[in-house]
Motif scaffolding. Sequence first.
Motif, PDB file in Angstrom:
ATOM      1  N   LEU A   1     -70.596  29.833  15.263  1.00 42.02           N
ATOM      2  CA  LEU A   1     -71.355  31.025  15.647  1.00 42.02           C
ATOM      3  C   LEU A   1     -70.539  32.295  15.398  1.00 42.02           C
ATOM      4  CD1 LEU A   1     -73.434  29.372  18.086  1.00 42.02           C
ATOM      5  CD2 LEU A   1     -73.899  31.781  17.867  1.00 42.02           C
ATOM      6  N   ARG A   2     -69.233  32.223  15.726  1.00 38.59           N
ATOM      7  CA  ARG A   2     -68.361  33.378  15.489  1.00 38.59           C
ATOM      8  C   ARG A   2     -68.260  33.680  14.003  1.00 38.59           C
ATOM      9  NH1 ARG A   2     -63.886  31.349  19.373  1.00 38.59           N
ATOM     10  NH2 ARG A   2     -64.893  31.812  21.328  1.00 38.59           N
ATOM     11  N   ASP A   3     -68.138  32.650  13.195  1.00 32.25           N
ATOM     12  CA  ASP A   3     -68.055  32.835  11.742  1.00 32.25           C
ATOM     13  C   ASP A   3     -69.354  33.448  11.198  1.00 32.25           C
ATOM     14  OD1 ASP A   3     -65.530  31.789  11.755  1.00 32.25           O
ATOM     15  OD2 ASP A   3     -66.153  29.777  11.109  1.00 32.25           O
ATOM     16  N   THR A   4     -70.462  32.932  11.678  1.00 32.85           N
ATOM     17  CA  THR A   4     -71.759  33.452  11.254  1.00 32.85           C
ATOM     18  C   THR A   4     -71.916  34.903  11.684  1.00 32.85           C
ATOM     19  OG1 THR A   4     -72.720  31.238  11.474  1.00 32.85           O
ATOM     20  CG2 THR A   4     -74.246  33.081  11.349  1.00 32.85           C
ATOM     21  N   LEU A   5     -71.529  35.163  12.928  1.00 30.79           N
ATOM     22  CA  LEU A   5     -71.601  36.533  13.436  1.00 30.79           C
ATOM     23  C   LEU A   5     -70.680  37.452  12.646  1.00 30.79           C
ATOM     24  CD1 LEU A   5     -72.827  38.411  15.529  1.00 30.79           C
ATOM     25  CD2 LEU A   5     -70.975  37.783  17.079  1.00 30.79           C
ATOM     26  N   SER A   6     -69.503  37.009  12.310  1.00 32.94           N
ATOM     27  CA  SER A   6     -68.570  37.811  11.512  1.00 32.94           C
ATOM     28  C   SER A   6     -69.145  38.112  10.138  1.00 32.94           C
ATOM     29  CB  SER A   6     -67.227  37.086  11.354  1.00 32.94           C
ATOM     30  OG  SER A   6     -66.583  36.962  12.583  1.00 32.94           O
ATOM     31  N   ARG A   7     -69.752  37.114   9.507  1.00 34.89           N
ATOM     32  CA  ARG A   7     -70.374  37.314   8.193  1.00 34.89           C
ATOM     33  C   ARG A   7     -71.520  38.321   8.295  1.00 34.89           C
ATOM     34  NH1 ARG A   7     -70.304  31.683   7.744  1.00 34.89           N
ATOM     35  NH2 ARG A   7     -72.563  31.663   7.892  1.00 34.89           N
ATOM     36  N   ILE A   8     -72.329  38.182   9.329  1.00 29.90           N
ATOM     37  CA  ILE A   8     -73.453  39.101   9.527  1.00 29.90           C
ATOM     38  C   ILE A   8     -72.933  40.515   9.754  1.00 29.90           C
ATOM     39  CG2 ILE A   8     -75.328  39.730  11.083  1.00 29.90           C
ATOM     40  CD1 ILE A   8     -75.874  36.721  11.452  1.00 29.90           C
ATOM     41  N   ILE A   9     -71.893  40.670  10.557  1.00 25.07           N
ATOM     42  CA  ILE A   9     -71.315  41.987  10.807  1.00 25.07           C
ATOM     43  C   ILE A   9     -70.749  42.567   9.505  1.00 25.07           C
ATOM     44  CG2 ILE A   9     -69.403  43.186  11.948  1.00 25.07           C
ATOM     45  CD1 ILE A   9     -69.909  41.353  14.389  1.00 25.07           C
ATOM     46  N   GLY A  10     -70.065  41.754   8.735  1.00 28.20           N
ATOM     47  CA  GLY A  10     -69.512  42.202   7.444  1.00 28.20           C
ATOM     48  C   GLY A  10     -70.608  42.659   6.499  1.00 28.20           C
ATOM     49  N   LYS A  11     -71.663  41.843   6.399  1.00 29.98           N
ATOM     50  CA  LYS A  11     -72.782  42.205   5.517  1.00 29.98           C
ATOM     51  C   LYS A  11     -73.492  43.460   6.013  1.00 29.98           C
ATOM     52  CE  LYS A  11     -73.598  37.582   3.698  1.00 29.98           C
ATOM     53  NZ  LYS A  11     -74.528  36.479   3.536  1.00 29.98           N
ATOM     54  N   THR A  12     -73.592  43.599   7.332  1.00 34.20           N
ATOM     55  CA  THR A  12     -74.216  44.792   7.905  1.00 34.20           C
ATOM     56  C   THR A  12     -73.411  46.037   7.559  1.00 34.20           C
ATOM     57  OG1 THR A  12     -75.101  43.474   9.716  1.00 34.20           O
ATOM     58  CG2 THR A  12     -75.058  45.841  10.030  1.00 34.20           C
ATOM     59  N   LYS A  13     -72.074  45.924   7.661  1.00 35.92           N
ATOM     60  CA  LYS A  13     -71.222  47.058   7.305  1.00 35.92           C
ATOM     61  C   LYS A  13     -71.384  47.436   5.834  1.00 35.92           C
ATOM     62  CE  LYS A  13     -67.671  46.438  10.811  1.00 35.92           C
ATOM     63  NZ  LYS A  13     -66.265  46.110  11.086  1.00 35.92           N
ATOM     64  N   VAL A  14     -71.460  46.427   4.978  1.00 38.06           N
ATOM     65  CA  VAL A  14     -71.661  46.681   3.547  1.00 38.06           C
ATOM     66  C   VAL A  14     -72.999  47.387   3.327  1.00 38.06           C
ATOM     67  CG1 VAL A  14     -72.047  45.585   1.305  1.00 38.06           C
ATOM     68  CG2 VAL A  14     -70.165  44.810   2.756  1.00 38.06           C
TER      69      VAL A  14
ATOM     70  N   LYS B   1     -73.616  51.109   1.824  1.00 36.66           N
ATOM     71  CA  LYS B   1     -74.494  51.344   0.670  1.00 36.66           C
ATOM     72  C   LYS B   1     -75.610  52.330   1.025  1.00 36.66           C
ATOM     73  CE  LYS B   1     -73.703  47.066  -1.850  1.00 36.66           C
ATOM     74  NZ  LYS B   1     -74.311  45.873  -2.448  1.00 36.66           N
ATOM     75  N   TYR B   2     -76.122  52.213   2.251  1.00 36.04           N
ATOM     76  CA  TYR B   2     -77.167  53.135   2.702  1.00 36.04           C
ATOM     77  C   TYR B   2     -76.633  54.563   2.723  1.00 36.04           C
ATOM     78  CZ  TYR B   2     -80.303  55.663   5.782  1.00 36.04           C
ATOM     79  OH  TYR B   2     -81.145  56.609   6.317  1.00 36.04           O
ATOM     80  N   HIS B   3     -75.435  54.757   3.249  1.00 32.31           N
ATOM     81  CA  HIS B   3     -74.848  56.095   3.303  1.00 32.31           C
ATOM     82  C   HIS B   3     -74.581  56.639   1.888  1.00 32.31           C
ATOM     83  CE1 HIS B   3     -74.624  56.436   7.594  1.00 32.31           C
ATOM     84  NE2 HIS B   3     -73.901  55.324   7.718  1.00 32.31           N
ATOM     85  N   ALA B   4     -74.150  55.773   0.982  1.00 38.42           N
ATOM     86  CA  ALA B   4     -73.916  56.190  -0.404  1.00 38.42           C
ATOM     87  C   ALA B   4     -75.238  56.625  -1.048  1.00 38.42           C
ATOM     88  CB  ALA B   4     -73.277  55.065  -1.199  1.00 38.42           C
ATOM     89  N   LEU B   5     -76.290  55.847  -0.817  1.00 38.49           N
ATOM     90  CA  LEU B   5     -77.603  56.208  -1.351  1.00 38.49           C
ATOM     91  C   LEU B   5     -78.113  57.506  -0.734  1.00 38.49           C
ATOM     92  CD1 LEU B   5     -79.421  52.761  -1.552  1.00 38.49           C
ATOM     93  CD2 LEU B   5     -78.783  54.244  -3.457  1.00 38.49           C
TER      94      LEU B   5
END
Length: 97
Positions: free
Chosen positions: A5-18, A22-26
């Motif tokens: 769950l922690r790994d999944t949450l970390s991946r989700i947080i990482g993808k959210t940050k990305v 990207k949203y801010h760049a756009l």
Amino acid sequence: MATELRDTLSRIIGKTKVMVDKYHALERAYTAAQEQMTQAQEENVKLRTELERVKRENEYLRIAHAIAPTPEAVAQSKSVLSKMVRDIDRCINQLNA
């Protein structure tokens, strides 16, 4: 299970940050494009105004050239004006007498 769950949450947080990055760049790119469009529209208005002024000036020059006096017409106009001035002077002298 907890580590999974922690790994999944970390991946989700990482993808959210990305995605947020990207949203801010756009968003910045959109703002820059809007500014460029505004500047281009202002330049367009200026150029259209200048074009209208130049067209009007060109028309005035064409008219002036078409009715430009010939040397004979200038001499005749001077003669008529001189005669009118003499007549006006004579009238003024008669009124003063």
